[in-house]
Design an enzyme around this catalytic site. Structure first.
Site, PDB file in Angstrom:
ATOM      1  N   GLU A  94       3.291  10.880 -10.368  1.00  0.00           N
ATOM      2  CA  GLU A  94       3.295   9.550  -9.743  1.00  0.00           C
ATOM      3  C   GLU A  94       3.497   9.681  -8.239  1.00  0.00           C
ATOM      4  O   GLU A  94       4.079  10.662  -7.763  1.00  0.00           O
ATOM      5  CB  GLU A  94       4.399   8.712 -10.422  1.00  0.00           C
ATOM      6  CG  GLU A  94       4.710   7.363  -9.832  1.00  0.00           C
ATOM      7  CD  GLU A  94       3.590   6.341  -9.895  1.00  0.00           C
ATOM      8  OE1 GLU A  94       2.452   6.687  -9.543  1.00  0.00           O
ATOM      9  OE2 GLU A  94       3.872   5.176 -10.236  1.00  0.00           O
ATOM     10  N   ASP A  95       2.985   8.711  -7.491  1.00  0.00           N
ATOM     11  CA  ASP A  95       3.105   8.779  -6.031  1.00  0.00           C
ATOM     12  C   ASP A  95       4.514   8.494  -5.535  1.00  0.00           C
ATOM     13  O   ASP A  95       5.085   9.251  -4.764  1.00  0.00           O
ATOM     14  CB  ASP A  95       2.080   7.843  -5.353  1.00  0.00           C
ATOM     15  CG  ASP A  95       2.114   6.411  -5.874  1.00  0.00           C
ATOM     16  OD1 ASP A  95       2.950   6.089  -6.751  1.00  0.00           O
ATOM     17  OD2 ASP A  95       1.293   5.594  -5.415  1.00  0.00           O
ATOM     18  N   ASP A  98      10.195   3.406  -6.604  1.00  0.00           N
ATOM     19  CA  ASP A  98      10.846   2.441  -5.728  1.00  0.00           C
ATOM     20  C   ASP A  98      11.927   1.742  -6.559  1.00  0.00           C
ATOM     21  O   ASP A  98      13.041   2.251  -6.662  1.00  0.00           O
ATOM     22  CB  ASP A  98       9.727   1.508  -5.233  1.00  0.00           C
ATOM     23  CG  ASP A  98      10.129   0.596  -4.117  1.00  0.00           C
ATOM     24  OD1 ASP A  98      11.250   0.732  -3.607  1.00  0.00           O
ATOM     25  OD2 ASP A  98       9.325  -0.274  -3.736  1.00  0.00           O
ATOM     26  N   PHE A 148       8.075   1.058   3.962  1.00  0.00           N
ATOM     27  CA  PHE A 148       6.802   1.031   3.264  1.00  0.00           C
ATOM     28  C   PHE A 148       5.951   2.202   3.753  1.00  0.00           C
ATOM     29  O   PHE A 148       5.774   2.383   4.950  1.00  0.00           O
ATOM     30  CB  PHE A 148       6.060  -0.291   3.488  1.00  0.00           C
ATOM     31  CG  PHE A 148       4.833  -0.382   2.640  1.00  0.00           C
ATOM     32  CD1 PHE A 148       4.916  -0.817   1.327  1.00  0.00           C
ATOM     33  CD2 PHE A 148       3.595   0.017   3.139  1.00  0.00           C
ATOM     34  CE1 PHE A 148       3.773  -0.853   0.528  1.00  0.00           C
ATOM     35  CE2 PHE A 148       2.459  -0.019   2.340  1.00  0.00           C
ATOM     36  CZ  PHE A 148       2.552  -0.452   1.033  1.00  0.00           C
ATOM     37  N   ARG A 161      -5.808   5.082   1.785  1.00  0.00           N
ATOM     38  CA  ARG A 161      -5.502   6.103   0.774  1.00  0.00           C
ATOM     39  C   ARG A 161      -6.022   7.477   1.208  1.00  0.00           C
ATOM     40  O   ARG A 161      -5.541   8.504   0.753  1.00  0.00           O
ATOM     41  CB  ARG A 161      -6.147   5.751  -0.571  1.00  0.00           C
ATOM     42  CG  ARG A 161      -5.563   4.518  -1.245  1.00  0.00           C
ATOM     43  CD  ARG A 161      -6.104   4.408  -2.666  1.00  0.00           C
ATOM     44  NE  ARG A 161      -5.851   3.099  -3.262  1.00  0.00           N
ATOM     45  CZ  ARG A 161      -4.740   2.758  -3.893  1.00  0.00           C
ATOM     46  NH1 ARG A 161      -3.744   3.598  -3.992  1.00  0.00           N
ATOM     47  NH2 ARG A 161      -4.607   1.552  -4.422  1.00  0.00           N
TER      48      ARG A 161
HETATM   49  P1  IMP Z   1       8.416   0.586  -8.679  1.00  0.00           P
HETATM   50  O1  IMP Z   1       7.963   0.046  -9.996  1.00  0.00           O
HETATM   51  O2  IMP Z   1       9.159  -0.474  -7.870  1.00  0.00           O
HETATM   52  O3  IMP Z   1       9.217   1.858  -8.791  1.00  0.00           O
HETATM   53  O4  IMP Z   1       7.150   0.835  -7.800  1.00  0.00           O
HETATM   54  C1  IMP Z   1       6.350   1.896  -7.967  1.00  0.00           C
HETATM   55  C2  IMP Z   1       4.911   1.571  -7.611  1.00  0.00           C
HETATM   56  O5  IMP Z   1       4.787   0.629  -6.549  1.00  0.00           O
HETATM   57  C3  IMP Z   1       4.250   2.845  -7.145  1.00  0.00           C
HETATM   58  O6  IMP Z   1       3.509   3.390  -8.207  1.00  0.00           O
HETATM   59  C4  IMP Z   1       3.366   2.378  -6.013  1.00  0.00           C
HETATM   60  O7  IMP Z   1       2.073   2.107  -6.510  1.00  0.00           O
HETATM   61  C5  IMP Z   1       3.939   1.106  -5.529  1.00  0.00           C
HETATM   62  N1  IMP Z   1       4.745   1.311  -4.306  1.00  0.00           N
HETATM   63  C6  IMP Z   1       6.078   1.224  -4.175  1.00  0.00           C
HETATM   64  N2  IMP Z   1       6.483   1.444  -2.915  1.00  0.00           N
HETATM   65  C7  IMP Z   1       5.360   1.699  -2.213  1.00  0.00           C
HETATM   66  C8  IMP Z   1       5.123   2.031  -0.825  1.00  0.00           C
HETATM   67  O8  IMP Z   1       6.019   2.138   0.037  1.00  0.00           O
HETATM   68  N3  IMP Z   1       3.823   2.236  -0.495  1.00  0.00           N
HETATM   69  C9  IMP Z   1       2.793   2.145  -1.383  1.00  0.00           C
HETATM   70  N4  IMP Z   1       2.982   1.846  -2.672  1.00  0.00           N
HETATM   71  C10 IMP Z   1       4.245   1.618  -3.093  1.00  0.00           C
HETATM   72 MG    MG Z   2       1.504   3.441  -8.314  1.00  0.00          MG
END
Ligand code: IMP
Ligand code: MG
Length: 171
Positions: A94-95, A98, A148, A161
């Protein structure tokens, strides 16, 4: 738009190779299914897998999340695996983590398919916004401050991207 470079192409390359070395050691003698979470993890996955020496197969999942009225949002599956992962060792690539909601959703979804194991390999960890207390990430590239980020697979409003480095929006 004002942004700064957070991790250069060279810094990423070094760290990705280190993470791959850790996976090669931890999974020595085993087979794994790498699951790339589209779209953001595609560049990380492509670089990481080319440093793996263990036998791997690859598959993909895509999710979409909506900003709900509550802060957790709602997550849906857009694309599921085509591989049968029953009895297999799975590494989710996963990238960024958050809030942790996406990874929690993926974990619950995959566990229903009876894999032998599921671990998470995440390029970036933004721990400040975490909702679920998270000991769910097993491999992390970099821990980042609450900014971000985009580039190296990750988007900002659908774009950037293709940047070869990771940028952060300035505030
Ligand atoms: P989470 O569910 O809040 O942990 O968010 C994870 C997903 O939100 C990741 O798979 C990303 O696609 C997107 N995401 C969260 N933070 C960022 C960011 O700073 N930049 C780009 N995508 C983000
Ligand atoms: Mg994602």
């Amino acid at each position: 738009m004002i942004f700064t470079e957070m991790f250069s192409k060279q810094m990423i390359a070094v760290r990705v190779e280190e993470v791959a070395a850790q996976l090669n050691a931890d999974y020595a003698g085993q087979e794994v299914v790498l699951v790339c979470i589209l779209k953001g993890a595609v560049v990380f996955m492509a670089d990481l897998m080319r440093h793996l020496t263990i036998p791997v197969s690859v598959d993909f999942m895509q999710l979409c999340s909506y900003e709900g009225v509550n802060s957790t949002g709602k997550i849906d599956l857009d694309l599921d695996l085509t591989t049968n992962i029953s009895g297999k060792n799975v590494i989710v690539v996963e990238d960024i983590i958050d809030t942790g909601c996406t990874i929690e959703f993926i974990r619950q979804h995959l566990m229903r398919k009876n894999p032998a194991s599921v671990r998470f390999c995440v390029l970036l960890d933004n721990p400040v916004r975490r909702i679920d207390n998270c000991d769910k990430v097993d491999y992390t590239g970099f821990v980042i401050p609450n900014q971000f980020v985009f580039g190296y697979g990750m988007d900002y409003n659908g774009k950037y991207r293709n940047l070869p480095y990771i940028a952060a929006l300035s505030r």
